[in-house]
Design a protein around this motif. Sequence first.
Motif, PDB file in Angstrom:
ATOM      1  N   GLU A  83     -22.318  28.291  44.376  1.00  0.00           N
ATOM      2  CA  GLU A  83     -23.386  29.035  44.384  1.00  0.00           C
ATOM      3  C   GLU A  83     -24.630  28.419  45.046  1.00  0.00           C
ATOM      4  O   GLU A  83     -25.361  29.149  45.613  1.00  0.00           O
ATOM      5  CB  GLU A  83     -23.439  29.466  42.780  1.00  0.00           C
ATOM      6  N   SER A 115     -24.184  28.522  48.650  1.00  0.00           N
ATOM      7  CA  SER A 115     -24.430  29.777  49.202  1.00  0.00           C
ATOM      8  C   SER A 115     -25.996  29.847  49.407  1.00  0.00           C
ATOM      9  O   SER A 115     -26.707  30.472  50.266  1.00  0.00           O
ATOM     10  CB  SER A 115     -24.084  30.636  48.272  1.00  0.00           C
ATOM     11  N   HIS A 133     -22.971  36.468  49.377  1.00  0.00           N
ATOM     12  CA  HIS A 133     -23.069  35.911  48.151  1.00  0.00           C
ATOM     13  C   HIS A 133     -22.108  34.773  47.832  1.00  0.00           C
ATOM     14  O   HIS A 133     -22.448  33.737  47.191  1.00  0.00           O
ATOM     15  CB  HIS A 133     -22.534  36.911  46.951  1.00  0.00           C
ATOM     16  N   ASP A 134     -20.828  34.626  48.929  1.00  0.00           N
ATOM     17  CA  ASP A 134     -19.956  33.533  48.798  1.00  0.00           C
ATOM     18  C   ASP A 134     -20.103  32.773  49.903  1.00  0.00           C
ATOM     19  O   ASP A 134     -19.074  31.999  50.449  1.00  0.00           O
ATOM     20  CB  ASP A 134     -18.723  34.109  48.432  1.00  0.00           C
ATOM     21  N   ALA A 151     -26.436  35.106  45.023  1.00  0.00           N
ATOM     22  CA  ALA A 151     -25.765  34.096  45.455  1.00  0.00           C
ATOM     23  C   ALA A 151     -25.917  32.967  44.415  1.00  0.00           C
ATOM     24  O   ALA A 151     -24.846  32.370  43.990  1.00  0.00           O
ATOM     25  CB  ALA A 151     -26.398  33.397  46.909  1.00  0.00           C
ATOM     26  N   ARG A 152     -26.868  32.615  43.782  1.00  0.00           N
ATOM     27  CA  ARG A 152     -26.900  31.426  42.803  1.00  0.00           C
ATOM     28  C   ARG A 152     -26.587  31.941  41.615  1.00  0.00           C
ATOM     29  O   ARG A 152     -25.903  31.139  40.632  1.00  0.00           O
ATOM     30  CB  ARG A 152     -28.449  31.182  42.914  1.00  0.00           C
ATOM     31  N   GLU A 153     -26.420  33.248  41.318  1.00  0.00           N
ATOM     32  CA  GLU A 153     -26.362  33.476  39.739  1.00  0.00           C
ATOM     33  C   GLU A 153     -25.485  34.507  39.290  1.00  0.00           C
ATOM     34  O   GLU A 153     -25.027  34.979  38.350  1.00  0.00           O
ATOM     35  CB  GLU A 153     -27.842  34.115  39.134  1.00  0.00           C
ATOM     36  N   HIS A 154     -24.615  34.826  40.434  1.00  0.00           N
ATOM     37  CA  HIS A 154     -23.361  35.867  40.208  1.00  0.00           C
ATOM     38  C   HIS A 154     -22.297  35.407  39.367  1.00  0.00           C
ATOM     39  O   HIS A 154     -21.889  36.194  38.509  1.00  0.00           O
ATOM     40  CB  HIS A 154     -22.685  36.474  41.784  1.00  0.00           C
TER      41      HIS A 154
END
Length: 415
Positions: A273, A276, A254-255, A301-304
């Motif tokens: 994001e 990532s 995710h990072d 990855a994009r929305e956390h």
Amino acid sequence: MVGGAVRDRLLGLPAGDRDWVVVGATPEDMAARGFVPVGRDFPVFLHPETHEEYALARTERKSGRGYRGFAVHAAPEVTLEEDLARRDLTINAIAAPAGWSGAAGEVLDPYGGVRDLRAGVLRHVTDAFREDPVRILRVARFAARFSDFRVAPETLELMRAMVEEGEADHLVPERVWQELSRGLMEDKPSRMFELLRACGALAVLLPEVDRLWGVPQRAEYHPEVDTGVHVMMVLDMAARLDAPLAVRFACLTHDLGKGTTPADVLPRHIGHEQRSGRLLKGLSERLRVPNECREMADVVAREHGNIHRSGELGAAALLRLLERCDALRKPQRFAGVLLACECDARGRLGFEDSPYPQRARLSEALQQALAVPTAEVAAEAAAQGAQGAQVGAWIRRAREQALAAWLRGADRSTA
């Protein structure tokens, strides 16, 4: 009986599938007894009744680079001790006779596997270990499974030497993913990646992950500061919450973008994001990661960051977030996305037992949006002369109104 079934029974753990080695036999002998051949690269047979695997005792000799670079010799004169010598770890090189009672004194243990089980040590059997680079991954996976075991210094040194000699460069993607995915599902997955990093293999296999160590984050949000340390905490939180594989892979990746943040803007990671997501695509293609895992990881990855901040969002922004996550079409995947985000939030020093209300709130928001009677809305839109995309706009407006009403009710209940 050999391998994991013997090891786990000696440890008092539930034993999985049993594997057998047959000494003094030929393929013709096995076929005459009704065993069914299934081995492509060496003689392996299925028992005609139990369907357990029976392999002829064999030796292996290095003949090339990588996983398949072996010449296999299976013959009646190959001894059990010779067969056990080609195995990876001493704890996996213990054999027990048919009808074994489970007592340690009844096993054949030429390489000290019982001793290492008792001492909690992962140790290679012989120097033949260096001939198969998959063993680097297997040791790392066993470190994640048996988290209280230590790796023998000489084994770690041998793993480092193999990486330096370029053996890890020849690992095929399918085997890398197979071992990584199994390691991710162990009780302490962080140990797998920490050991791969210690021997240098992580930089070869997953450079996007390896470069996260030493990258600082803002201490007010991340008391652990180091990004690599944080990702390992997130992974172990996923194990603690018994997350499925796709969620754990999302936690690992995710990072990734923080590893490419320009040094002059650290410890802030604006735009990580999207970076990532791009790095994840390359990693997933290289290792041939299954679609289920890569698609969930992409959303996380994009929305956390937006999911973490979702408590600040109004109805329109909430609906846009659900749409970007494709939650309306794939609610089960969205549930996994939310679990990964909870792992991310709690995978921080001092936050391990903190609540994560965003997960329940967004789950309820999705239910509110899904509860809108779209067929009725579409019929009403058509009656008013709407066509094509106009009908979709009616449905979207109805969902936004439903979310707005739900938010007003939620605000009143907490006032």
